[in-house]
Design a protein around this motif. Structure first.
Motif, PDB file in Angstrom:
ATOM      1  N   ARG A   1       0.851  -1.189   0.000  1.00 19.22           N
ATOM      2  CA  ARG A   1       0.000   0.000   0.000  1.00 19.22           C
ATOM      3  C   ARG A   1       0.890   1.244   0.000  1.00 19.22           C
ATOM      4  O   ARG A   1       1.672   1.456   0.927  1.00 19.22           O
TER       5      ARG A   1
ATOM      6  N   PRO B   1       1.536   5.393  -0.102  1.00 25.49           N
ATOM      7  CA  PRO B   1       0.847   6.636   0.239  1.00 25.49           C
ATOM      8  C   PRO B   1       0.593   7.486  -0.993  1.00 25.49           C
ATOM      9  O   PRO B   1       1.303   7.387  -1.996  1.00 25.49           O
ATOM     10  N   GLY B   2      -0.419   8.338  -0.906  1.00 20.87           N
ATOM     11  CA  GLY B   2      -0.752   9.213  -2.023  1.00 20.87           C
ATOM     12  C   GLY B   2      -2.226   9.150  -2.330  1.00 20.87           C
ATOM     13  O   GLY B   2      -2.972   8.335  -1.774  1.00 20.87           O
ATOM     14  N   SER B   3      -2.659  10.016  -3.229  1.00 18.37           N
ATOM     15  CA  SER B   3      -4.074  10.076  -3.595  1.00 18.37           C
ATOM     16  C   SER B   3      -4.198  10.316  -5.088  1.00 18.37           C
ATOM     17  O   SER B   3      -3.272  10.797  -5.744  1.00 18.37           O
ATOM     18  N   HIS B   4      -5.372   9.970  -5.631  1.00 14.04           N
ATOM     19  CA  HIS B   4      -5.658  10.241  -7.029  1.00 14.04           C
ATOM     20  C   HIS B   4      -5.822  11.743  -7.221  1.00 14.04           C
ATOM     21  O   HIS B   4      -6.239  12.466  -6.314  1.00 14.04           O
ATOM     22  N   SER B   5      -5.499  12.205  -8.406  1.00 11.82           N
ATOM     23  CA  SER B   5      -5.413  13.644  -8.636  1.00 11.82           C
ATOM     24  C   SER B   5      -6.360  14.091  -9.727  1.00 11.82           C
ATOM     25  O   SER B   5      -6.760  13.309 -10.592  1.00 11.82           O
TER      26      SER B   5
ATOM     27  N   ARG C   1       2.343  17.956 -12.387  1.00 14.28           N
ATOM     28  CA  ARG C   1       1.968  16.540 -12.354  1.00 14.28           C
ATOM     29  C   ARG C   1       1.998  15.938 -13.757  1.00 14.28           C
ATOM     30  O   ARG C   1       2.414  14.782 -13.925  1.00 14.28           O
TER      31      ARG C   1
ATOM     32  N   LEU D   1      -0.870   7.884  -8.306  1.00 11.25           N
ATOM     33  CA  LEU D   1      -1.026   8.483  -6.986  1.00 11.25           C
ATOM     34  C   LEU D   1      -0.005   9.594  -6.799  1.00 11.25           C
ATOM     35  O   LEU D   1       1.165   9.443  -7.181  1.00 11.25           O
TER      36      LEU D   1
ATOM     37  N   THR E   1       1.483  12.779  -3.988  1.00 15.49           N
ATOM     38  CA  THR E   1       1.512  13.581  -2.775  1.00 15.49           C
ATOM     39  C   THR E   1       1.978  14.960  -3.198  1.00 15.49           C
ATOM     40  O   THR E   1       3.154  15.147  -3.543  1.00 15.49           O
TER      41      THR E   1
ATOM     42  N   ARG F   1       3.867   9.325  -6.583  1.00 11.93           N
ATOM     43  CA  ARG F   1       4.230   8.267  -5.639  1.00 11.93           C
ATOM     44  C   ARG F   1       4.089   6.875  -6.231  1.00 11.93           C
ATOM     45  O   ARG F   1       4.819   5.960  -5.851  1.00 11.93           O
TER      46      ARG F   1
END
Length: 357
Positions: free
Chosen positions: A161, A163-167, A176, A249, A251, A256
């Motif tokens: 897993r 770290p990070g999020s969809h953008s 990005r 993903l 940050t 990430r």
């Protein structure tokens, strides 16, 4: 429905045998004069693509007969796969309680299972090889297996897993975009060209799967145009569905992880880039930001032929998802490039698409 068997886990060590990898919090190295992190092999790493020895794209198969089904697996099959994966010692999360969930996060790992008929375990295993060979930022594969359920072998995986999020859009979008296409270039240059080729039987129509379900004749017309644009092009490993708005993903501006590769793993690199640009233009991105991250040595003529086809494909998706603002951005680009493609596309489905992205 057949009862699932005990599964066939890999010989990888589980989470109990090795500590999870800590998130990389170091400041990434940056290419001189850019804000794009260097996240791949050193300059001495072997370069795999495009070269005089690269495979060339042959005629695309435009027949329906060999096109794999992209249909969803029944909910009970997905649930059986999640239960099998949750028994892996690599998984460190709670037991599954819901139904129809295809991704189940743990603490430092997550479960991901097959949920469409055309998806194969081989793609997951090949993706792990790509991650290592090209130093792509991606979740490590910790365990995998198969069970017999519903009369067929289906697969599950346990992944790191990250770290990070969809953008989406916003002020960080240009940075990005450059980060995504820089990683894409590394994928094209260093990843081994393994997996399903664009010119394999049935692949071309898979590329227009959603349109094919709605209007097979339109999909065939677009696939024929794709054939003309790709025939004879050098092919490399491609991701097939990578963009700021797809399968990545972040940050902040830092990339990430790159997630699930598409259904085609070997094809013209400009096709990969064209789809990436089309997705991110819908977010308000620019062609210039994408090209700046990718770097020199591009086949601009082929990219110019492929981009309108990918814009048309993406515009159809956006209209089906009831995202008119994003669709209108692509409409403007199509009017400037190939306005006749607007007349090819069928009207959106009366029922909004559930396909994410």
């Amino acid at each position: 429905m057949d009862a699932p068997d005990a599964g066939t886990p890999s010989d990888r060590p589980g989470a109990a045998d090795m500590p999870p990898r800590e998130p990389d919090t170091d400041t990434p190295r940056r290419e001189p004069g850019t804000d794009t992190p260097r996240c791949g092999p050193s300059a001495e790493a072997p370069r795999c693509g495009p070269s005089a020895e690269a495979p060339r794209c042959g005629p695309l198969d435009l027949s329906e007969g060999a096109t794999p089904s992209a249909g969803e697996l029944p909910r009970e099959v997905v649930d059986a796969l999640v239960r099998a994966a949750a028994r892996s010692p690599a998984y460190d999360g709670p037991p599954p309680t819901g139904s129809g969930v295809t991704v189940l996060p743990g603490h430092r790992t997550l479960i991901k299972v097959q949920h469409r008929r055309h998806e194969t375990l081989a793609v997951c295993l090949e993706y792990e090889r790509v991650r290592v060979a090209a130093a792509i930022p991606a979740p490590a594969l910790l365990d995998h297996g198969e069970i017999v359920v519903g009369g067929a072998r289906r697969w599950w995986t346990v992944l790191e897993r990250v770290p990070g999020s969809h953008s989406g859009g916003g002020p960080l979008l240009p940075r990005r975009q450059r980060a995504v296409t820089a990683v894409m270039r590394r994928w094209h240059d260093h990843a081994p060209p393994i997996g399903r080729r664009l010119d394999a039987p049935g692949s071309a129509l898979m590329f227009f799967g959603e349109i094919r379900l709605r209007d097979p004749s339109c999909a065939a017309r677009l696939a024929a145009a794709l054939d003309q644009a790709c025939r004879g092009a050098p092919m490399t490993a491609i991701h097939g569905d990578m963009a700021v708005g797809h399968n990545v993903l972040f940050t902040g501006a830092r990339l990430r992880a790159v997630l699930d590769p598409g259904a085609i793993q070997v094809g013209p690199p400009m096709l990969d880039l064209a789809w990436c640009i089309a997705v991110d233009l819908g977010l308000g991105g620019t062609v210039e930001s994408a090209l700046a991250g990718y770097g020199g040595g591009m086949d601009h003529e082929r990219l110019d032929r492929l981009l309108p086809l990918m814009l048309a494909r993406r515009r159809f998706d956006l209209l089906n998802q009831r995202r008119p603002v994003a669709a209108e951005r692509l409409t403007a680009h199509l009017r400037a490039r190939r306005p006749e493609l607007l007349g090819w596309l069928p009207p959106p489905d009366p029922v909004p698409s559930r396909v994410p992205g």
